[in-house]
Design an enzyme around this catalytic site. Structure first.
Site, PDB file in Angstrom:
ATOM      1  N   GLY A   1     -32.479   9.764  -3.307  1.00 55.71           N
ATOM      2  CA  GLY A   1     -32.944  10.528  -2.093  1.00 55.71           C
ATOM      3  C   GLY A   1     -31.997  10.352  -1.154  1.00 55.71           C
TER       4      GLY A   1
ATOM      5  N   GLN B   1     -28.946   9.946   7.328  1.00 54.47           N
ATOM      6  CA  GLN B   1     -28.015   9.020   6.485  1.00 54.47           C
ATOM      7  C   GLN B   1     -26.635   9.754   6.395  1.00 54.47           C
ATOM      8  OE1 GLN B   1     -31.026   8.694   3.285  1.00 54.47           O
ATOM      9  NE2 GLN B   1     -30.137   6.589   3.280  1.00 54.47           N
TER      10      GLN B   1
ATOM     11  N   CYS C   1     -31.963   1.585  -0.476  1.00 53.23           N
ATOM     12  CA  CYS C   1     -31.584   2.501   0.201  1.00 53.23           C
ATOM     13  C   CYS C   1     -30.171   2.783   0.287  1.00 53.23           C
ATOM     14  CB  CYS C   1     -32.140   2.329   1.689  1.00 53.23           C
ATOM     15  SG  CYS C   1     -31.433   3.549   2.892  1.00 53.23           S
ATOM     16  N   LEU C   2     -29.575   3.839   0.004  1.00 51.46           N
ATOM     17  CA  LEU C   2     -28.013   4.252   0.109  1.00 51.46           C
ATOM     18  C   LEU C   2     -27.443   3.736   1.496  1.00 51.46           C
ATOM     19  CD1 LEU C   2     -27.995   7.621  -1.429  1.00 51.46           C
ATOM     20  CD2 LEU C   2     -27.189   5.366  -2.612  1.00 51.46           C
TER      21      LEU C   2
ATOM     22  N   HIS D   1     -40.315   7.364   1.654  1.00 52.34           N
ATOM     23  CA  HIS D   1     -39.157   6.715   2.084  1.00 52.34           C
ATOM     24  C   HIS D   1     -38.246   7.660   2.825  1.00 52.34           C
ATOM     25  CE1 HIS D   1     -35.430   3.872   1.408  1.00 52.34           C
ATOM     26  NE2 HIS D   1     -34.845   4.797   1.892  1.00 52.34           N
ATOM     27  N   GLU D   2     -37.862   9.041   2.435  1.00 46.36           N
ATOM     28  CA  GLU D   2     -37.080   9.835   3.010  1.00 46.36           C
ATOM     29  C   GLU D   2     -37.790  10.403   4.301  1.00 46.36           C
ATOM     30  OE1 GLU D   2     -34.250   9.829   2.029  1.00 46.36           O
ATOM     31  OE2 GLU D   2     -34.613   9.067   0.069  1.00 46.36           O
TER      32      GLU D   2
ATOM     33  N   HIS E   1     -37.240   8.016   6.853  1.00 41.91           N
ATOM     34  CA  HIS E   1     -36.043   8.072   7.752  1.00 41.91           C
ATOM     35  C   HIS E   1     -36.012   9.108   8.795  1.00 41.91           C
ATOM     36  CE1 HIS E   1     -33.059   5.781   5.567  1.00 41.91           C
ATOM     37  NE2 HIS E   1     -33.334   5.947   4.448  1.00 41.91           N
TER      38      HIS E   1
END
Ligand code: CO
Length: 164
Positions: free
Chosen positions: A46, A51, A90-91, A132-133, A136
């Protein structure tokens, strides 16, 4: 398509609240293609607007299930059920993993790249990625929700190394 830079922890953009997407134009289509390519290249499941440095309410998700590639514009969680604690990464926090409690099942309403509204239901990992997204987009990071950060030696399976 082109790769975008992934914003990493410490950048204040990650903790800001995103604005809704209003224009469903070619620029949006290019952005979504770029975000998907960037996410896949980084082995993530994701990736959300902030991000890639954009304070816009959109994200891409692909947890490798039958739903395939998902694009969610202005997503809203409309229902959640149950709860499940599992490993999350998380990226924007490369190499950091922790246990986070999330709903076991969620229903989300969102728009697609042409502005049409659709609904999606997710369980398990997909529910986790959706939560999670969408977090963000409100500047909420998984590290503020972890019950416990994991030591690298505790990560045994591929599933444990899911970054969103
Ligand atoms: Co993330």
């Amino acid at each position: 398509m082109a790769l975008r830079n992934i914003v990493k922890t410490g950048d204040p953009i990650l903790t800001k609240v995103c604005r809704p997407v209003e224009k469903f134009d070619n620029k949006l289509a290019i952005l979504l293609d770029d975000m998907y390519e960037t996410m896949v290249k980084a082995n993530g499941v994701g990736l959300a607007g902030p991000q890639v440095g954009l304070l816009r309410r959109l994200c891409v998700i692909d947890v490798g299930d039958e739903n395939g590639r998902l694009e969610l514009i202005n997503p809203v969680i409309t229902e959640m059920n149950g709860s499940e604690e599992d490993v999350e990464g998380c990226l924007s926090f490369p190499g950091d993993f922790g246990l986070v409690e999330r709903p076991q099942k969620v229903k989300v309403s969102a728009q697609n790249r042409t502005g049409e509204t659709f609904e999606i239901e997710g369980e398990g990992l997909l529910a986790r990625a959706l939560c999670h997204e969408i977090d963000h987009l409100d500047g909420i990071l998984f590290v503020t929700k972890v019950t416990r950060m994991l030591d690298p030696s505790e990560l045994e399976t591929n599933e444990a190394e899911v970054e969103e």
